[in-house]
Scaffold this active site. Structure first.
Site, PDB file in Angstrom:
ATOM      1  N   GLU A   1       2.333  -1.941  10.204  1.00  0.00           N
ATOM      2  CA  GLU A   1       2.913  -1.916   8.856  1.00  0.00           C
ATOM      3  C   GLU A   1       3.466  -0.520   8.568  1.00  0.00           C
ATOM      4  O   GLU A   1       2.742   0.468   8.629  1.00  0.00           O
ATOM      5  CB  GLU A   1       1.844  -2.273   7.817  1.00  0.00           C
ATOM      6  CG  GLU A   1       2.439  -2.414   6.429  1.00  0.00           C
ATOM      7  CD  GLU A   1       1.391  -2.665   5.351  1.00  0.00           C
ATOM      8  OE1 GLU A   1       0.343  -2.004   5.368  1.00  0.00           O
ATOM      9  OE2 GLU A   1       1.644  -3.515   4.478  1.00  0.00           O
TER      10      GLU A   1
ATOM     11  N   GLU B   1      -7.152  -8.130  -0.434  1.00  0.00           N
ATOM     12  CA  GLU B   1      -5.707  -8.370  -0.291  1.00  0.00           C
ATOM     13  C   GLU B   1      -5.151  -7.173   0.470  1.00  0.00           C
ATOM     14  O   GLU B   1      -5.081  -6.070  -0.072  1.00  0.00           O
ATOM     15  CB  GLU B   1      -5.054  -8.475  -1.670  1.00  0.00           C
ATOM     16  CG  GLU B   1      -5.576  -9.614  -2.521  1.00  0.00           C
ATOM     17  CD  GLU B   1      -5.232 -10.992  -1.984  1.00  0.00           C
ATOM     18  OE1 GLU B   1      -4.289 -11.092  -1.185  1.00  0.00           O
ATOM     19  OE2 GLU B   1      -5.915 -11.951  -2.360  1.00  0.00           O
TER      20      GLU B   1
ATOM     21  N   CYS C   1       3.910  -5.218  -0.283  1.00  0.00           N
ATOM     22  CA  CYS C   1       3.202  -5.850   0.839  1.00  0.00           C
ATOM     23  C   CYS C   1       3.922  -7.107   1.309  1.00  0.00           C
ATOM     24  O   CYS C   1       3.709  -7.550   2.424  1.00  0.00           O
ATOM     25  CB  CYS C   1       1.773  -6.175   0.422  1.00  0.00           C
ATOM     26  SG  CYS C   1       1.726  -7.173  -1.079  1.00  0.00           S
TER      27      CYS C   1
ATOM     28  N   LYS D   1     -10.714   1.063 -10.675  1.00  0.00           N
ATOM     29  CA  LYS D   1     -10.116   2.317 -10.214  1.00  0.00           C
ATOM     30  C   LYS D   1      -8.687   2.058  -9.733  1.00  0.00           C
ATOM     31  O   LYS D   1      -8.477   1.296  -8.782  1.00  0.00           O
ATOM     32  CB  LYS D   1     -10.922   2.909  -9.045  1.00  0.00           C
ATOM     33  CG  LYS D   1     -10.462   4.326  -8.690  1.00  0.00           C
ATOM     34  CD  LYS D   1     -11.033   4.798  -7.369  1.00  0.00           C
ATOM     35  CE  LYS D   1     -10.091   4.565  -6.206  1.00  0.00           C
ATOM     36  NZ  LYS D   1      -8.817   5.286  -6.291  1.00  0.00           N
TER      37      LYS D   1
HETATM   38  P1  NAD Z   1      -5.323   2.274   0.424  1.00  0.00           P
HETATM   39  O1  NAD Z   1      -6.155   1.301   1.180  1.00  0.00           O
HETATM   40  O2  NAD Z   1      -5.180   3.639   0.942  1.00  0.00           O
HETATM   41  O3  NAD Z   1      -5.874   2.446  -1.066  1.00  0.00           O
HETATM   42  C1  NAD Z   1      -6.020   1.352  -1.957  1.00  0.00           C
HETATM   43  C2  NAD Z   1      -7.067   1.709  -2.995  1.00  0.00           C
HETATM   44  O4  NAD Z   1      -8.327   1.829  -2.349  1.00  0.00           O
HETATM   45  C3  NAD Z   1      -6.826   3.063  -3.695  1.00  0.00           C
HETATM   46  O5  NAD Z   1      -7.223   2.955  -5.048  1.00  0.00           O
HETATM   47  C4  NAD Z   1      -7.749   3.989  -2.925  1.00  0.00           C
HETATM   48  O6  NAD Z   1      -8.155   5.111  -3.658  1.00  0.00           O
HETATM   49  C5  NAD Z   1      -8.923   3.074  -2.642  1.00  0.00           C
HETATM   50  N1  NAD Z   1      -9.755   3.467  -1.499  1.00  0.00           N
HETATM   51  C6  NAD Z   1      -9.388   4.158  -0.400  1.00  0.00           C
HETATM   52  N2  NAD Z   1     -10.456   4.342   0.410  1.00  0.00           N
HETATM   53  C7  NAD Z   1     -11.506   3.729  -0.190  1.00  0.00           C
HETATM   54  C8  NAD Z   1     -12.866   3.563   0.158  1.00  0.00           C
HETATM   55  N3  NAD Z   1     -13.374   4.075   1.278  1.00  0.00           N
HETATM   56  N4  NAD Z   1     -13.667   2.884  -0.679  1.00  0.00           N
HETATM   57  C9  NAD Z   1     -13.164   2.335  -1.809  1.00  0.00           C
HETATM   58  N5  NAD Z   1     -11.895   2.476  -2.204  1.00  0.00           N
HETATM   59  C10 NAD Z   1     -11.061   3.159  -1.402  1.00  0.00           C
HETATM   60  O7  NAD Z   1      -3.927   1.569   0.228  1.00  0.00           O
HETATM   61  P2  NAD Z   1      -2.623   2.184  -0.447  1.00  0.00           P
HETATM   62  O8  NAD Z   1      -2.016   3.142   0.522  1.00  0.00           O
HETATM   63  O9  NAD Z   1      -2.935   2.611  -1.830  1.00  0.00           O
HETATM   64  O10 NAD Z   1      -1.709   0.876  -0.561  1.00  0.00           O
HETATM   65  C11 NAD Z   1      -0.866   0.419   0.441  1.00  0.00           C
HETATM   66  C12 NAD Z   1      -1.466  -0.768   1.154  1.00  0.00           C
HETATM   67  O11 NAD Z   1      -1.782  -1.802   0.219  1.00  0.00           O
HETATM   68  C13 NAD Z   1      -0.512  -1.392   2.141  1.00  0.00           C
HETATM   69  O12 NAD Z   1      -1.193  -1.676   3.324  1.00  0.00           O
HETATM   70  C14 NAD Z   1      -0.080  -2.686   1.450  1.00  0.00           C
HETATM   71  O13 NAD Z   1       0.328  -3.716   2.312  1.00  0.00           O
HETATM   72  C15 NAD Z   1      -1.322  -3.044   0.729  1.00  0.00           C
HETATM   73  N6  NAD Z   1      -1.037  -3.965  -0.352  1.00  0.00           N
HETATM   74  C16 NAD Z   1      -1.441  -5.270  -0.236  1.00  0.00           C
HETATM   75  C17 NAD Z   1      -1.147  -6.180  -1.227  1.00  0.00           C
HETATM   76  C18 NAD Z   1      -1.590  -7.614  -1.139  1.00  0.00           C
HETATM   77  O14 NAD Z   1      -1.561  -8.300  -2.147  1.00  0.00           O
HETATM   78  N7  NAD Z   1      -2.000  -8.103   0.024  1.00  0.00           N
HETATM   79  C19 NAD Z   1      -0.451  -5.762  -2.368  1.00  0.00           C
HETATM   80  C20 NAD Z   1      -0.041  -4.426  -2.445  1.00  0.00           C
HETATM   81  C21 NAD Z   1      -0.345  -3.532  -1.436  1.00  0.00           C
END
Ligand code: NAD
Length: 483
Positions: free
Chosen positions: A383, A248, A282, A173
């Site tokens: 963040e 991650e 990130c 997804k």
């Molecule tokens: P998010 O956690 O809101 O969403 C990430 C994904 O998870 C999306 O596909 C979302 O639909 C899904 N999701 C949300 N709630 C869920 C649930 N309850 N169950 C299963 N899936 C669910 O994050 P975002 O806003 O899309 O991304 C930004 C964040 O990602 C920032 O905190 C950033 O630091 C982090 N990030 C980390 C890395 C890394 O490698 N460590 C890389 C890129 C981004």
């Protein structure tokens, strides 16, 4: 335009016919719809993956490798088309999508096409016991991959490529905020000859589609990239089912600058590590810590360089900073500029929305530099994930190290110095999964990638990813001596 799910090699509508609107961040207008898939869609995707698994897991490494390479080639063939789609969906400058996002998505497939042919396991001869042990590394079965919006195709493929290279079938997804290139990937996989059901892509909200993947009892491993709060929630759902988890998560990365560094290289790189992708990476160095004796000079030079960045429509070649990904995200990032005022932070540059001619409803924000004096302030602890950095000074190595580590996150850090002893001491003591010295975001895909503390659990990249996507089994054979 309507995006559809990709299940068993076919594009299909969501069973319950629920849809979500997809926005173009550069204009603020809706430009498409995507499925909000439910448990039934995820079940259907799982069943397709489970049916494909016996054959795919027995497909020779050579054949798997060829298909992955073909996917990489097709991504490069369609580079400009995919980059334009990514830029429109996410708001990132077209130059960034063309030079970084899409080439890296191709590299992910090419890298794991090669890596799987080199992946091996251990054997241990138990001397004196007439026994030999060897380790079988078998694919897990059906695995779940969930990715965020900031580097859409780049991070989506970073999970899918090792998962399928290792012989698993996938229910994946992408973020509901940036679904477009994941949708286009389905067609590429079919064209490359990936058998039906090996990769299934379901679109929708985290709380419905994502939740259904994580809660599915037979999806035995979840590779997730996203926010720390979401990661903690996913861990709670997955733990009672003893799923394998790779998380991650977020970061609040220090960029530590000593006076003895190569100043010009540091300055140019710091502009990039602060504001690339609108600061929505990130790994961005969002806390800039500067040695006291060059603090005033750095402040002046950094403001000057940042003031030269052009905020503009993502499709323009000269744009350095495009649009933030969504209205909600823009509001969240802006709220931190208000928090700064309450906390005594001083805005040195930026802080305001930008109106781009003809695109007045787009989500544009100035690159913003805020001077802070207390590392415990919310701006330095939370963040923000946007084009906002803080700067503060330190007196000596001990203070710099303390400030760098004094956060809950531990993803990456950057150190600017030409002192070897300092480099070694900091490299050992920084509590982050990655330490860059005199560079930023230089990636070698063989290296372990991931965070410490609240930035995650597990490592991606290289053989670490192939280890995650396989189950290790110890086989112990004892033999008798015939003479
Ligand atoms: P998010 O956690 O809101 O969403 C990430 C994904 O998870 C999306 O596909 C979302 O639909 C899904 N999701 C949300 N709630 C869920 C649930 N309850 N169950 C299963 N899936 C669910 O994050 P975002 O806003 O899309 O991304 C930004 C964040 O990602 C920032 O905190 C950033 O630091 C982090 N990030 C980390 C890395 C890394 O490698 N460590 C890389 C890129 C981004």
């Amino acid at each position: 335009m309507k995006i559809q799910n990709y299940i068993n090699g076919e594009f299909v509508n969501p069973i319950q016919n629920h849809w979500i609107e997809n926005y173009n961040p550069a204009t603020g207008a809706v430009y498409g719809q995507i499925p909000n898939s439910t448990k039934e869609d995820v079940d259907k995707a799982y069943e397709a993956a489970a049916r494909a698994f016996p054959k795919w897991s027995n497909t020779s490494l050579d054949e798997r490798s060829k298909i992955l390479s073909k996917i990489a080639d097709l991504i490069i063939e369609k580079l400009n088309f995919l980059a334009a789609a990514e830029s429109k969906d996410n708001g990132k400058p077209i130059s960034l999508a063309t030079q970084i996002d899409i080439p890296r998505a191709a590299s992910n497939f090419q890298f794991f096409a090669n890596a799987i042919t080199q992946f091996s396991s251990e054997a241990h001869e138990s001397v004196g016991l007439n026994a030999v042990n060897f380790t079988l590394r078998q694919p897990i079965g059906v695995v779940g991959c969930i990715s965020p919006w900031n580097l859409p195709l780049y991070l989506f493929t970073w999970k899918i490529a090792p998962a399928i290279a290792a012989g698993n079938c996938v229910v994946a997804k992408p973020s509901e905020i940036t679904p477009m290139t994941a949708f286009l990937l389905g067609e590429i996989c079919t064209e490359a000859g990936l058998p039906n059901g090996v990769l299934n892509i379901v679109h929708g909200l985290g709380a419905s589609t994502g939740q259904a993947i994580v809660a599915h009892p037979n999806i035995k491993a979840i590779s997730f990239t996203g926010g720390t709060t979401t990661g903690a929630y996913i861990a709670r759902v997955a733990a009672p089912m003893f799923k394998k988890l790779s998380l991650e998560l977020g970061g609040k990365n220090p960029n530590i600058i000593f006076a003895d560094c190569d100043y010009e290289k540091m300055l140019a790189t710091t502009v990039r590590s602060s504001f690339a992708n609108q600061g929505q990476i990130c790994l961005c160095g969002s806390r800039i810590l500067i040695e006291e004796k060059i603090y005033e000079k750095f402040k002046k030079d950094f403001i000057k360089k940042v003031s030269e960045l052009k905020v503009g429509h993502p499709s323009e070649a000269t744009t350095n900073i495009g649009a933030l990904v969504s209205k909600e995200h823009l509001e969240k990032v802006k709220s931190y500029i208000d928090i700064a005022a309450q906390e005594g932070g001083k805005v040195l540059f930026g802080g305001e929305r930008v109106t781009v001619k003809n695109f007045e409803n787009g989500y544009y924000l100035q690159p913003t530099i805020i001077e802070v004096s207390d590392n415990k302030c919310r701006l330095n602890q939370e963040e923000i994930f946007g084009p906002v950095v803080t700067i503060m000074s330190f007196k000596n190595d001990k203070e710099a190290l303390h400030l760098a580590n004094d956060v809950q996150y531990g993803l990456s850090s950057t150190l600017w110095t030409n002192n070897l002893n300092r480099t070694m001491q900091f490299s050992k003591q920084l509590q982050t999964g990655i330490v860059w010295v005199n560079t930023w975001m230089l990636r070698d895909l063989r290296t372990p990638f991931g965070g410490q503390k609240d930035s995650g659990v597990g490592r991606e990249g290289g053989f670490e990813a192939l280890r995650f996507f396989t189950e290790a089994k110890n086989i112990c054979i004892q033999y008798e001596s015939p003479f």
